[in-house]
Scaffold this motif. Structure first.
Motif, short mmCIF file in Angstrom:
data_model
loop_
_atom_site.label_atom_id
_atom_site.label_comp_id
_atom_site.label_asym_id
_atom_site.label_seq_id
_atom_site.Cartn_x
_atom_site.Cartn_y
_atom_site.Cartn_z
N PHE A 40 1.07 -1.27 -0.02
CA PHE A 40 0.09 0.00 -0.03
C PHE A 40 0.82 1.19 0.15
CE2 PHE A 40 -4.23 -1.76 0.69
CZ PHE A 40 -3.81 -2.95 1.01
N PHE A 41 0.36 2.32 -0.88
CA PHE A 41 1.20 3.28 -0.80
C PHE A 41 0.56 4.52 -0.64
CE2 PHE A 41 3.16 0.28 -4.01
CZ PHE A 41 4.41 0.50 -3.65
N TRP A 60 -3.19 4.00 -2.14
CA TRP A 60 -3.13 3.24 -3.50
C TRP A 60 -2.43 1.77 -2.99
CZ3 TRP A 60 -4.66 5.11 -8.23
CH2 TRP A 60 -4.56 6.65 -8.34
N ARG A 61 -3.22 0.53 -3.67
CA ARG A 61 -2.50 -0.81 -3.24
C ARG A 61 -1.91 -1.21 -4.79
NH1 ARG A 61 -6.15 -6.03 -2.05
NH2 ARG A 61 -7.60 -4.75 -3.57
N GLY A 62 -0.52 -1.69 -4.66
CA GLY A 62 -0.23 -2.21 -5.71
C GLY A 62 -0.29 -3.78 -5.41
N ARG A 63 -0.69 -4.57 -6.23
CA ARG A 63 -0.49 -6.09 -5.87
C ARG A 63 0.42 -6.85 -6.97
NH1 ARG A 63 -5.99 -9.47 -5.38
NH2 ARG A 63 -5.43 -8.76 -3.17
N PHE A 64 1.70 -7.25 -6.07
CA PHE A 64 2.58 -7.96 -6.74
C PHE A 64 2.28 -9.70 -6.58
CE2 PHE A 64 4.07 -3.79 -5.89
CZ PHE A 64 4.78 -3.51 -6.97
N GLU A 73 0.44 -6.46 2.69
CA GLU A 73 -0.18 -7.73 3.44
C GLU A 73 0.27 -8.84 2.52
OE1 GLU A 73 -2.55 -8.16 5.67
OE2 GLU A 73 -2.94 -6.09 6.13
N HIS A 74 0.70 -9.95 3.06
CA HIS A 74 1.22 -11.04 2.41
C HIS A 74 -0.07 -11.67 1.51
CE1 HIS A 74 4.72 -10.37 4.29
NE2 HIS A 74 5.33 -11.42 4.36
N LEU A 75 0.18 -12.21 0.54
CA LEU A 75 -0.76 -13.02 -0.15
C LEU A 75 -0.65 -14.66 -0.01
CD1 LEU A 75 -1.39 -10.55 -3.12
CD2 LEU A 75 -2.46 -10.57 -0.95
N LEU A 113 4.25 -6.75 -10.78
CA LEU A 113 2.96 -6.12 -10.69
C LEU A 113 1.89 -6.47 -11.42
CD1 LEU A 113 1.98 -3.44 -9.30
CD2 LEU A 113 2.36 -2.40 -11.23
N LYS A 114 0.84 -6.73 -10.90
CA LYS A 114 -0.34 -7.31 -11.45
C LYS A 114 -1.60 -6.44 -11.59
CE LYS A 114 -0.01 -11.33 -13.58
NZ LYS A 114 0.90 -12.19 -13.26
N LEU A 115 -1.61 -5.46 -10.50
CA LEU A 115 -2.90 -5.05 -10.40
C LEU A 115 -2.62 -3.57 -9.52
CD1 LEU A 115 -6.12 -5.38 -10.27
CD2 LEU A 115 -5.61 -6.20 -8.18
N ILE A 116 -3.31 -2.40 -9.67
CA ILE A 116 -3.38 -1.52 -8.87
C ILE A 116 -4.92 -1.18 -8.37
CG2 ILE A 116 -2.76 1.11 -8.39
CD1 ILE A 116 -0.58 0.57 -10.55
N THR A 117 -5.09 -0.85 -7.23
CA THR A 117 -6.49 -0.63 -6.59
C THR A 117 -6.42 0.48 -5.92
OG1 THR A 117 -6.59 -1.63 -4.60
CG2 THR A 117 -7.16 -2.97 -6.43
N ASN A 118 -7.54 1.30 -5.79
CA ASN A 118 -7.60 2.41 -4.87
C ASN A 118 -8.87 2.33 -4.32
OD1 ASN A 118 -8.52 5.28 -3.81
ND2 ASN A 118 -6.52 6.05 -5.26
N ARG A 119 -9.12 2.20 -2.81
CA ARG A 119 -10.16 2.06 -1.93
C ARG A 119 -10.69 0.38 -2.53
NH1 ARG A 119 -13.92 6.59 -0.96
NH2 ARG A 119 -14.12 6.37 -3.53
N GLY A 120 -9.74 -0.27 -2.98
CA GLY A 120 -10.56 -1.73 -3.20
C GLY A 120 -10.81 -2.01 -4.59
N VAL A 121 -10.90 -0.85 -5.38
CA VAL A 121 -11.36 -0.79 -6.60
C VAL A 121 -10.31 -0.97 -7.77
CG1 VAL A 121 -13.03 -0.02 -8.53
CG2 VAL A 121 -13.34 0.55 -5.99
N LYS A 122 -10.40 -1.70 -8.84
CA LYS A 122 -9.26 -1.87 -9.65
C LYS A 122 -8.98 -0.37 -10.51
CE LYS A 122 -9.62 -3.90 -13.86
NZ LYS A 122 -9.63 -4.72 -14.82
N VAL A 123 -8.21 0.03 -10.60
CA VAL A 123 -7.87 1.26 -11.53
C VAL A 123 -6.64 0.90 -12.53
CG1 VAL A 123 -8.59 3.02 -9.67
CG2 VAL A 123 -6.30 2.29 -9.87
#
Ligand code: NAD
Length: 482
Positions: free
Chosen positions: A381-382, A430-434, A465-467, A406-416
């Protein structure tokens, strides 16, 4: 019968008045109790104990294991911890049990035949009290639901229904949205429910469940809910029964139990002798059953029901259409005492059985075969004050390693990103999902390597957060729109 030691706190506001009245009724009714008085609440807070309770009081509670408690006042201003939450959590009082009944026509209500009990989980959920400000614009509160905590409360509710001859248990969650947390709660209800074939089991989403409880409370029997929904549903139920002032509750753990009224310390009427002692009396009746004095409990409850029927009412429930006489706290207690030995004529008389020697819930043992846990990625999270997701993606993509990309970026949980909509509102959080690169198995070193690059690049990361997959199934939610 030897006297059972109990710990008693007179509390604040109307607390001392209603406790005096209740203890007088208990004594006249023949309760075999030896009260040990402790001081809690405002005076203790103001002496500098931020939790409102002193060590000597804990000693008494741990010795007697039974607590009859008047409401207390939490002083205004920061720095004071809620005494109720402290006592519940410190003593492991995991089940909050609140019976709700209507006493129509003697107490005015829109609903004639409410007779339900809410069993609320008391320690977890959003009440774990873990909150953080993460960026200028975003704060978070962690909702924690544990398997053993859920198993305990689910078993408690089902067992409560079985032992009290109840027919139906309604589990209430919001698992259409919170698939992991509330989903666990619902799933364990389904699983453990199979051990109770004689009970009708149903599940409702909390929004429609709350609406139905307000409109058709008669259709409910035992309601089981996680902490927050249970808190709200408890007050809806008590209010539609016309009787927040008449309800008591039990907070039950493996060792200790606490009994109280549902209402607060009512500073507006404190010291005037007007308060209704009925809520605390209901708590005390639950306590008598708990300590193995069910006949005394029934005798007192029946005298109380008869008092209500005779129209002897305190101001909070006084209604000239049904009441005969408006009385104060002490006079109400006198009226109950005068009716000890009598039964109600129209309301159903109370009858309680001896509590079983069997514990409500078996001691939880840790699962010896935990699911296989496999690290598959990390959410970073950034705090980033830009607005264009593509720009953030351009900053984050090069931070990927040979094992995480990097697979995905979301803002408040929504994919952007990739492929978001310009309409989606964005904050500075922001969240970067790696995720693992195809064919790679990341470990903690891979995570540290990634975070090292993030730090090198000067990106302001504020949490991770680990996945994990558990037994091959994702233990994390997808981004909205993913
Ligand atoms: P409250 O329940 O004390 O009072 C709400 C209203 O109901 C008031 O008008 C009050 O006069 C009335 N009322 C409550 N109990 C009554 C009774 N037995 N007989 C007649 N009327 C009664 O709620 P509040 O005013 O929001 O809170 C007052 C204080 O109580 C606060 O400091 C709060 O933190 C505390 N509180 C304590 C507990 C507890 O100790 N379990 C629970 C809730 C609130």
């Amino acid at each position: 019968m030897s006297k059972t030691p109990i710990t008693v706190a007179y509390g604040d506001g109307i607390g001392p008045e209603i406790m005096a009245a209740v203890l007088r009724i208990l004594q006249a009714g023949g309760a075999q109790i030896a009260p040990e008085v402790i001081e809690i609440g405002e005076s203790v807070y103001l002496r500098g104990h931020s939790s409102g309770i002193e060590d000597t009081a804990w000693d008494s509670l741990r010795r007697t294991k039974v607590f009859l408690k008047s409401p207390i006042t939490t002083p205004q201003g920061g720095g004071y911890k809620s005494l109720n939450v402290t006592v519940r959590k410190t003593l492991g009082l995991y089940a909050n049990v609140r019976p709700v009944q209507s006493y129509e026509p003697f107490v005015t209500t829109k609903h004639k035949s409410i007779d339900l009990t809410i069993v609320r989980e008391n320690e977890e959920d959003l009440y774990a009290g873990i909150e953080h400000q993460q960026t200028e614009e975003v704060v978070q509160c962690l909702k924690l639901i544990s398997k053993p905590g859920t198993e305990r409360i689910v078993r408690y509710a089902l067992e409560f229904a079985r032992r009290n001859g109840r027919r139906k248990v309604t589990c209430i969650t919001k698992d259409n949205i919170m698939k992991l947390t509330d989903g666990l709660f619902h799933r364990m209800f389904n699983e453990i429910g199979e051990e109770y074939p004689e009970l009708v089991k149903e599940h409702m989403i909390v929004d429609i469940g709350a609406a139905r409880l307000a409109e058709m409370p008669e259709r409910f029997d035992v309601i089981l809910a996680p902490n927050l929904y249970g808190d709200i549903l408890s007050d809806i139920a008590a209010e539609v029964a016309g009787s927040v002032g008449l309800a008591g509750s039990a907070n039950v753990g493996d060792e200790v139990a606490m009994f109280e009224a549902v209402h607060g310390s009512a500073p507006d009427i404190a010291g005037k002798g007007l308060a209704n002692p009925s809520g605390l009396l209901q708590g005390a009746i639950l306590m008598l059953v708990h300590i193995g004095q069910p006949e005394v409990a029934a005798k007192i409850k029946n005298a109380w029901l008869r008092t209500l029927e005779d129209g002897i009412h305190t101001g909070d429930i006084y209604d000239e259409r049904v009441s005969e006489r408006k009385v104060g706290t002490a006079e109400f207690a006198d009226a109950v005492i005068a009716r000890l030995g009598q039964e109600p004529q129209r309301l159903r008389p109370a009858k309680f059985g001896q509590p079983s020697q069997e514990p409500m819930v078996p001691l939880m043992v840790r699962n010896q075969n935990p699911a296989k846990k496999e690290l598959v990625g990390i959410d970073v999270f950034f705090n980033w004050r830009g607005t264009k997701p593509e720009e953030l993606a351009a900053l984050l993509k090069p931070l990927g390693t040979d094992r995480l990309e990097l697979k995905l970026i979301t803002n408040r949980g929504v994919k952007v990103w990739p492929g978001g909509f310009p309409e989606t509102f964005r904050t500075d959080h922001w969240r970067g999902r790696f995720m693992a690169v195809e064919g790679q198995t990341p470990d903690h070193h891979a995570i540290v390597a990634l975070l090292g690059k993030v730090a090198q690049a000067g990106m302001d990361f504020i949490k991770t957060e680990h996945l994990y997959n558990f037994d091959g199934k994702p233990g994390y939610s997808l981004g909205q729109g993913q």
